[in-house]
Design a protein around this motif. Structure first.
Motif, PDB file in Angstrom:
ATOM      1  N   LYS A  29      81.675  48.202  48.920  1.00 61.53           N
ATOM      2  CA  LYS A  29      80.294  48.695  48.906  1.00 61.53           C
ATOM      3  C   LYS A  29      79.826  48.952  47.475  1.00 61.53           C
ATOM      4  O   LYS A  29      80.503  49.592  46.684  1.00 61.53           O
ATOM      5  CB  LYS A  29      80.170  49.986  49.724  1.00 61.53           C
ATOM      6  CG  LYS A  29      80.654  49.880  51.161  1.00 61.53           C
ATOM      7  CD  LYS A  29      79.630  49.278  52.072  1.00 61.53           C
ATOM      8  CE  LYS A  29      79.953  49.422  53.535  1.00 61.53           C
ATOM      9  NZ  LYS A  29      80.939  48.563  54.088  1.00 61.53           N
ATOM     10  N   GLY A  30      78.670  48.385  47.148  1.00 65.76           N
ATOM     11  CA  GLY A  30      78.069  48.589  45.838  1.00 65.76           C
ATOM     12  C   GLY A  30      78.610  47.697  44.740  1.00 65.76           C
ATOM     13  O   GLY A  30      78.056  47.667  43.649  1.00 65.76           O
ATOM     14  N   ALA A  31      79.694  46.976  44.993  1.00 66.21           N
ATOM     15  CA  ALA A  31      80.275  46.110  43.958  1.00 66.21           C
ATOM     16  C   ALA A  31      79.453  44.833  43.824  1.00 66.21           C
ATOM     17  O   ALA A  31      78.973  44.285  44.810  1.00 66.21           O
ATOM     18  CB  ALA A  31      81.722  45.776  44.302  1.00 66.21           C
ATOM     19  N   ASP A  32      79.324  44.369  42.592  1.00 65.65           N
ATOM     20  CA  ASP A  32      78.580  43.144  42.306  1.00 65.65           C
ATOM     21  C   ASP A  32      79.513  41.945  42.433  1.00 65.65           C
ATOM     22  O   ASP A  32      80.524  41.855  41.733  1.00 65.65           O
ATOM     23  CB  ASP A  32      77.996  43.218  40.895  1.00 65.65           C
ATOM     24  CG  ASP A  32      77.105  42.053  40.548  1.00 65.65           C
ATOM     25  OD1 ASP A  32      76.874  41.175  41.414  1.00 65.65           O
ATOM     26  OD2 ASP A  32      76.627  42.016  39.397  1.00 65.65           O
ATOM     27  N   TYR A  33      79.177  41.036  43.331  1.00 68.85           N
ATOM     28  CA  TYR A  33      79.964  39.827  43.558  1.00 68.85           C
ATOM     29  C   TYR A  33      79.382  38.609  42.841  1.00 68.85           C
ATOM     30  O   TYR A  33      79.803  37.487  43.107  1.00 68.85           O
ATOM     31  CB  TYR A  33      80.058  39.528  45.060  1.00 68.85           C
ATOM     32  CG  TYR A  33      81.033  40.430  45.793  1.00 68.85           C
ATOM     33  CD1 TYR A  33      82.337  40.019  46.016  1.00 68.85           C
ATOM     34  CD2 TYR A  33      80.650  41.674  46.264  1.00 68.85           C
ATOM     35  CE1 TYR A  33      83.239  40.829  46.696  1.00 68.85           C
ATOM     36  CE2 TYR A  33      81.540  42.504  46.942  1.00 68.85           C
ATOM     37  CZ  TYR A  33      82.838  42.071  47.153  1.00 68.85           C
ATOM     38  OH  TYR A  33      83.731  42.874  47.821  1.00 68.85           O
ATOM     39  N   THR A  34      78.444  38.789  41.940  1.00 71.07           N
ATOM     40  CA  THR A  34      77.855  37.666  41.222  1.00 71.07           C
ATOM     41  C   THR A  34      78.925  37.019  40.356  1.00 71.07           C
ATOM     42  O   THR A  34      79.478  37.657  39.456  1.00 71.07           O
ATOM     43  CB  THR A  34      76.667  38.131  40.352  1.00 71.07           C
ATOM     44  OG1 THR A  34      75.761  38.874  41.156  1.00 71.07           O
ATOM     45  CG2 THR A  34      75.964  36.953  39.708  1.00 71.07           C
ATOM     46  N   VAL A  35      79.239  35.770  40.642  1.00 70.73           N
ATOM     47  CA  VAL A  35      80.326  35.066  39.966  1.00 70.73           C
ATOM     48  C   VAL A  35      80.108  35.046  38.462  1.00 70.73           C
ATOM     49  O   VAL A  35      81.042  35.330  37.693  1.00 70.73           O
ATOM     50  CB  VAL A  35      80.502  33.643  40.548  1.00 70.73           C
ATOM     51  CG1 VAL A  35      81.471  32.819  39.712  1.00 70.73           C
ATOM     52  CG2 VAL A  35      80.966  33.717  41.996  1.00 70.73           C
ATOM     53  N   SER A  36      78.905  34.745  38.007  1.00 73.31           N
ATOM     54  CA  SER A  36      78.656  34.665  36.564  1.00 73.31           C
ATOM     55  C   SER A  36      78.851  36.019  35.887  1.00 73.31           C
ATOM     56  O   SER A  36      79.331  36.074  34.749  1.00 73.31           O
ATOM     57  CB  SER A  36      77.258  34.122  36.284  1.00 73.31           C
ATOM     58  OG  SER A  36      76.273  34.948  36.867  1.00 73.31           O
ATOM     59  N   THR A  37      78.520  37.101  36.556  1.00 74.40           N
ATOM     60  CA  THR A  37      78.709  38.438  35.986  1.00 74.40           C
ATOM     61  C   THR A  37      80.190  38.743  35.820  1.00 74.40           C
ATOM     62  O   THR A  37      80.624  39.245  34.779  1.00 74.40           O
ATOM     63  CB  THR A  37      78.048  39.506  36.882  1.00 74.40           C
ATOM     64  OG1 THR A  37      76.656  39.230  36.970  1.00 74.40           O
ATOM     65  CG2 THR A  37      78.262  40.905  36.336  1.00 74.40           C
ATOM     66  N   ILE A  38      80.975  38.440  36.848  1.00 68.81           N
ATOM     67  CA  ILE A  38      82.412  38.687  36.786  1.00 68.81           C
ATOM     68  C   ILE A  38      83.051  37.837  35.690  1.00 68.81           C
ATOM     69  O   ILE A  38      83.880  38.325  34.911  1.00 68.81           O
ATOM     70  CB  ILE A  38      83.056  38.419  38.164  1.00 68.81           C
ATOM     71  CG1 ILE A  38      82.490  39.384  39.205  1.00 68.81           C
ATOM     72  CG2 ILE A  38      84.580  38.539  38.075  1.00 68.81           C
ATOM     73  CD1 ILE A  38      82.821  39.024  40.645  1.00 68.81           C
ATOM     74  N   LEU A  39      82.654  36.578  35.608  1.00 63.43           N
ATOM     75  CA  LEU A  39      83.188  35.695  34.568  1.00 63.43           C
ATOM     76  C   LEU A  39      82.794  36.175  33.173  1.00 63.43           C
ATOM     77  O   LEU A  39      83.599  36.123  32.239  1.00 63.43           O
ATOM     78  CB  LEU A  39      82.718  34.264  34.789  1.00 63.43           C
ATOM     79  CG  LEU A  39      83.281  33.553  36.019  1.00 63.43           C
ATOM     80  CD1 LEU A  39      82.567  32.219  36.232  1.00 63.43           C
ATOM     81  CD2 LEU A  39      84.787  33.357  35.902  1.00 63.43           C
ATOM     82  N   ALA A  40      81.566  36.650  33.016  1.00 62.33           N
ATOM     83  CA  ALA A  40      81.085  37.117  31.718  1.00 62.33           C
ATOM     84  C   ALA A  40      81.865  38.340  31.233  1.00 62.33           C
ATOM     85  O   ALA A  40      82.100  38.494  30.035  1.00 62.33           O
ATOM     86  CB  ALA A  40      79.598  37.436  31.778  1.00 62.33           C
ATOM     87  N   GLU A  41      82.268  39.195  32.158  1.00 62.77           N
ATOM     88  CA  GLU A  41      83.044  40.378  31.782  1.00 62.77           C
ATOM     89  C   GLU A  41      84.392  39.987  31.173  1.00 62.77           C
ATOM     90  O   GLU A  41      84.844  40.598  30.209  1.00 62.77           O
ATOM     91  CB  GLU A  41      83.299  41.261  33.007  1.00 62.77           C
ATOM     92  CG  GLU A  41      82.075  41.952  33.542  1.00 62.77           C
ATOM     93  CD  GLU A  41      82.310  42.639  34.878  1.00 62.77           C
ATOM     94  OE1 GLU A  41      81.337  43.188  35.419  1.00 62.77           O
ATOM     95  OE2 GLU A  41      83.451  42.642  35.398  1.00 62.77           O
TER      96      GLU A  41
END
Length: 172
Positions: free
Chosen positions: A126-138
């Motif tokens: 809940k509330g976690a961002d699953y946007t692939v590009s965001t996770i990769l950017a981190e």
């Protein structure tokens, strides 16, 4: 018919995925056919059109990904980097996401000869961002542009998101 092997026998998620994929494919195929191919827009416009966050507010989720047959290796390479990003993250929610996020590839062809990959997320964080590009950017800030370009160009017809609310666990 899409067949998904569930290790250790049928689980609640396995049956849920099987039923949802079978029931949703006709609507999904129509939706995927209406989506413009990713390569028709420049990557900069694709990034602007992407949502800033992708969250799943319910119990579980599925994402249907329609991939070009000649781009499956590129797609799977980005998924491998996504795995690495989730595993090396210092954020506790990223490790929770990794624990409940699985990627399946259908044996049968998808819409218009595409290859269907299904993300299953159970439970959804809940509330976690699953946007692939965001996770990769981190995890890979210097590589994210190339990774996202490869990811976006692999799509034959886009993604379909299915937020799932548990009605009944049949094993209880």
């Amino acid at each position: 018919m899409v067949r998904i092997a569930v290790p250790g026998g049928a689980s609640r998620l396995g049956w849920m995925v099987l039923g949802l994929v079978a029931g949703a494919l006709s609507a999904t195929i129509m939706h995927a056919q209406q989506q413009p191919p990713a390569q028709q827009q420049p990557p900069a416009q694709q990034a602007q059109a992407a949502p800033t966050t992708r969250t799943f507010p319910n119990d579980a989720a599925m994402v249907l990904n329609f991939i070009k047959p000649d781009k499956t290796a590129d797609f799977e390479a980005v998924i491998a980097k996504l795995h690495d990003a989730l595993q090396k993250s210092d954020k506790p929610e990223r490790r929770q996401q990794a624990a409940s996020w699985k990627v399946f590839r259908a044996n049968e062809p998808g819409a218009n000869g595409s290859v269907l990959y299904v993300f299953t997320i159970d439970p959804a964080v809940k509330g976690a961002d699953y946007t692939v590009s965001t996770i990769l950017a981190e995890a890979f800030p210097t590589e994210v542009q190339a990774l996202y370009k490869s990811f976006a160009e692999a799509y034959a017809g886009g993604q379909n998101y299915v937020n799932l609310k548990l009605v009944r666990a049949l094993g209880d």
